[in-house]
Design a protein around this motif. Structure first.
Motif, PDB file in Angstrom:
ATOM      1  N   LEU A  19       0.825  -1.204   0.000  1.00  8.86           N
ATOM      2  CA  LEU A  19       0.000   0.000   0.000  1.00  8.86           C
ATOM      3  C   LEU A  19       0.864   1.261   0.000  1.00  8.86           C
ATOM      4  N   VAL A  20       1.955   1.250   0.735  1.00 12.00           N
ATOM      5  CA  VAL A  20       2.856   2.404   0.773  1.00 12.00           C
ATOM      6  C   VAL A  20       3.436   2.656  -0.616  1.00 12.00           C
ATOM      7  N   VAL A  21       3.802   1.614  -1.328  1.00 10.45           N
ATOM      8  CA  VAL A  21       4.338   1.771  -2.683  1.00 10.45           C
ATOM      9  C   VAL A  21       3.265   2.353  -3.604  1.00 10.45           C
ATOM     10  N   ASP A  22       2.043   1.847  -3.506  1.00 11.29           N
ATOM     11  CA  ASP A  22       0.952   2.355  -4.337  1.00 11.29           C
ATOM     12  C   ASP A  22       0.636   3.815  -4.008  1.00 11.29           C
ATOM     13  N   VAL A  23       0.638   4.157  -2.731  1.00  7.23           N
ATOM     14  CA  VAL A  23       0.348   5.524  -2.322  1.00  7.23           C
ATOM     15  C   VAL A  23       1.447   6.464  -2.810  1.00  7.23           C
ATOM     16  N   ARG A  24       2.666   6.013  -2.809  1.00  3.47           N
ATOM     17  CA  ARG A  24       3.774   6.842  -3.293  1.00  3.47           C
ATOM     18  C   ARG A  24       3.548   7.201  -4.761  1.00  3.47           C
ATOM     19  N   GLU A  25       3.199   6.223  -5.571  1.00  2.00           N
ATOM     20  CA  GLU A  25       2.945   6.473  -6.992  1.00  2.00           C
ATOM     21  C   GLU A  25       1.712   7.349  -7.187  1.00  2.00           C
ATOM     22  N   LEU A  26       0.665   7.075  -6.425  1.00  3.42           N
ATOM     23  CA  LEU A  26      -0.556   7.868  -6.516  1.00  3.42           C
ATOM     24  C   LEU A  26      -0.291   9.319  -6.129  1.00  3.42           C
ATOM     25  N   ASN A  27       0.452   9.541  -5.071  1.00  4.69           N
ATOM     26  CA  ASN A  27       0.774  10.888  -4.630  1.00  4.69           C
ATOM     27  C   ASN A  27       1.622  11.618  -5.663  1.00  4.69           C
ATOM     28  N   LEU A  30      -0.655  12.619  -8.428  1.00  4.95           N
ATOM     29  CA  LEU A  30      -1.533  13.683  -7.955  1.00  4.95           C
ATOM     30  C   LEU A  30      -0.794  15.022  -7.923  1.00  4.95           C
ATOM     31  N   GLN A  31       0.412  15.029  -7.397  1.00  2.00           N
ATOM     32  CA  GLN A  31       1.192  16.265  -7.336  1.00  2.00           C
ATOM     33  C   GLN A  31       1.541  16.774  -8.730  1.00  2.00           C
ATOM     34  N   ASP A  32       1.866  15.867  -9.655  1.00  2.00           N
ATOM     35  CA  ASP A  32       2.136  16.275 -11.038  1.00  2.00           C
ATOM     36  C   ASP A  32       0.905  16.900 -11.675  1.00  2.00           C
ATOM     37  N   LYS A  94      -4.960  21.405  -0.037  1.00  3.41           N
ATOM     38  CA  LYS A  94      -5.779  20.259   0.365  1.00  3.41           C
ATOM     39  C   LYS A  94      -4.952  18.987   0.509  1.00  3.41           C
ATOM     40  N   TYR A  95      -4.007  18.775  -0.394  1.00  4.62           N
ATOM     41  CA  TYR A  95      -3.239  17.532  -0.382  1.00  4.62           C
ATOM     42  C   TYR A  95      -1.840  17.695   0.195  1.00  4.62           C
ATOM     43  N   SER A  96      -1.574  18.793   0.879  1.00  8.00           N
ATOM     44  CA  SER A  96      -0.256  18.976   1.485  1.00  8.00           C
ATOM     45  C   SER A  96      -0.017  17.957   2.602  1.00  8.00           C
ATOM     46  N   ARG A  97      -1.070  17.618   3.337  1.00  8.20           N
ATOM     47  CA  ARG A  97      -0.931  16.625   4.420  1.00  8.20           C
ATOM     48  C   ARG A  97      -0.551  15.256   3.866  1.00  8.20           C
TER      49      ARG A  97
END
Length: 107
Positions: A19-27, A30-32, A94-97
């Motif tokens: 999940l951490v790996v998936d969240v890293r890619e998703l984040n 999202l930031q891009d 909104k997504y800084s956290r």
């Protein structure tokens, strides 16, 4: 018979690592995308200024319809550009956290 607590913890550990790996890619995606929205706003405003500058400097048409079209094209670029920049600022806040959490997980 119920599985051992250690076995369940090992399963949860592997699930959370994935999940951490998936969240890293998703984040990252999202930031891009958020940066893309802000960049598009800046480009739209620059395009509006460019149209305004070259049209007023080099245009020979002086009819009222010409000025209405110029106001609509330039004004719409400014409005949409400002909307995109506003949206960029909202999404970044909104997504800084989420960004902070990802940095904490990587440590």
């Amino acid at each position: 018979m119920e599985p051992n607590i250690d076995d369940r913890l090992v399963k949860w550990d592997s699930i959370l690592r994935e999940l951490v790996v998936d969240v890293r890619e998703l984040n990252k995606d999202l930031q891009d995308s958020i940066r893309f929205v802000g960049g598009a706003g800046v480009v739209l405003i620059a395009l509006g200024l460019t149209v305004l500058y070259y049209t007023t400097k080099y245009a020979v048409v002086q009819g009222p319809l010409f000025w209405v079209i110029l106001a609509l094209t330039t004004g719409s670029n400014f409005v949409v550009g400002l909307f995109n920049i506003h949206r960029y600022l909202l999404l970044r806040r909104k997504y800084s956290r989420l960004n902070e959490l990802q940095r904490e997980l990587e440590v």
